[in-house]
Design an enzyme around this catalytic site. Structure first.
Site, short mmCIF file in Angstrom:
data_model
loop_
_atom_site.label_atom_id
_atom_site.label_comp_id
_atom_site.label_asym_id
_atom_site.label_seq_id
_atom_site.Cartn_x
_atom_site.Cartn_y
_atom_site.Cartn_z
CD GLU A 103 -2.71 1.36 2.52
OE1 GLU A 103 -2.38 0.62 3.28
OE2 GLU A 103 -3.77 2.20 2.21
CE LYS A 154 -6.04 -0.09 2.06
NZ LYS A 154 -6.85 -0.65 3.19
P1 13P Z 1 -9.27 4.33 4.77
O1 13P Z 1 -10.10 3.39 3.81
O2 13P Z 1 -9.95 4.83 5.82
O3 13P Z 1 -8.11 5.15 4.12
O4 13P Z 1 -8.25 3.02 5.53
C1 13P Z 1 -7.92 1.96 4.65
C2 13P Z 1 -6.36 1.52 5.26
O5 13P Z 1 -6.14 0.39 5.51
C3 13P Z 1 -5.44 2.57 5.20
O6 13P Z 1 -4.22 2.21 5.52
#
Ligand code: 13P
Length: 336
Positions: free
Chosen positions: A177, A219
């Site tokens: 991510e 992600k």
């Molecule tokens: P949000 O969808 O609130 O951004 O959180 C997702 C997430 O896991 C961020 O690391």
């Protein structure tokens, strides 16, 4: 761990019409969320809240996996059933946040690098034993005057690649991510440019570290104007720019991409995902891994009366799962 095994988990995470619920807030982050609605951030309240989310009736209809926090993966329902067992019964794959959060990058004001590589192999081994089958690591890229720098982008990509290789060694699918943060006055073109550079750097590092893309999930953040830019991008524009950026940077061998919500409203997060899927087919399934856009409404309702609103809060979680599950197929109708 064989690649077939990892690939199987990765494909299950992005099964058609299903996505991930992110409930992996660190104790610091969940305290902020609880403070926002006036709930005391005790261990019991954190446990009770995660129980509410994970025991939502029929959650598995639209949810393939849930990302947990270190404390949460060790917790159980009030009657003593481990959360991981509840999840297995609902067909929800346990995931675990394994990074230790962003820290200031020395010498680069305004920029951060995610920590957590030391001792990670042993932690992953334990999480696998506890039932986790995928893991998440979040890198944070801020946009501002003269940032991000190449140094910050590379430092974060390098850490993501080392974490991803360790995950695969230990039998967990890495969910990588790199979050390009929405805060700031930058326009959508700047967000596009930064996201493109970040993703190119990430996939370069994954390649250098022998990470098997077939057993990896991305992600991603959407390409969107900064929150204080004053720019109002349409749903179609955000969808088109995000798709263009992903097509330019993400190899087709990746089994799937899930999005974070990043502070978008529930409606926007769902509408953007839906618009992207309506414009398909794409080389990869596009689904969701929302935290706030899955939970906010439920948390608010529960905070108003923990007993009386319990079932109502769960219905809200289910409704958000259904809406986003439909959006993952491009079949969501606003107001449905
Ligand atoms: P949000 O969808 O609130 O951004 O959180 C997702 C997430 O896991 C961020 O690391």
């Amino acid at each position: 761990m064989s690649i077939e095994h990892l690939a199987e988990t990765a494909l299950a995470m992005v099964a058609p019409g299903k996505g991930i619920i992110a409930i992996d807030e660190s104790n610091t982050t969940i305290k902020k969320r609880f403070d926002g609605v006036g709930i005391d951030c005790s261990e019991e309240n954190r446990r009770a809240y995660r129980e509410l989310l994970l025991t939502t009736p029929n959650l598995g209809d639209y949810i393939s996996g849930a990302i947990l926090y270190d404390e949460t993966i060790r917790q159980a329902t009030k009657d003593g059933t481990p959360f991981t067992q509840v999840m297995a019964a609902n067909g929800v794959i346990p995931g675990i946040k394994v990074d230790k959060g962003p820290q200031p990058l020395a010498g680069f004001p305004g920029e951060v690098v995610t920590e957590g590589l030391d001792g990670l192999r042993a932690r992953l081994e334990e999480y696998y034993r506890l039932g986790a089958r995928f893991a998440k690591w979040r890198a944070v890229i801020n946009i501002g005057d003269d940032i991000p720098t190449g140094t910050a982008i590379e430092a974060n990509s390098h850490a993501l690649a080392r974490y991803a290789a360790l995950c695969q060694e230990q039998g967990l699918v890495p969910m990588v991510e790199p979050e390009v943060i929405m805060d700031g006055s930058h326009d959508i073109d700047m967000c596009y440019e930064v996201t493109e550079v970040v993703l190119r750097s990430l996939f370069g590092s994954l390649y250098e570290h022998n990470v098997m893309l077939e057993g990896t999930i991305l992600k991603a953040s959407m390409v969107i104007p900064g929150t204080t830019s004053g720019e109002n991008a349409s749903v179609e524009e955000v969808a088109a720019m995000t798709l263009r950026c992903l097509r330019a940077t993400v190899p087709a061998s990746l089994p799937g991409i899930v999005f974070l919500s990043g502070g978008q409203s529930d409606h926007d997060a769902t509408a953007h995902l839906n618009a992207m899927n309506m414009a398909g087919p794409h080389p990869w399934p596009l689904s969701f891994s929302y935290g706030r856009a899955m939970q906010s409404a439920a948390l608010k309702l529960w905070s108003q009366d923990m007993q009386a609103n319990y079932a109502g809060a769960q219905q809200t979680v289910f409704a958000r799962a259904r809406d986003n599950g439909l959006a993952a197929l491009g079949q969501w109708q606003p107001g449905s």
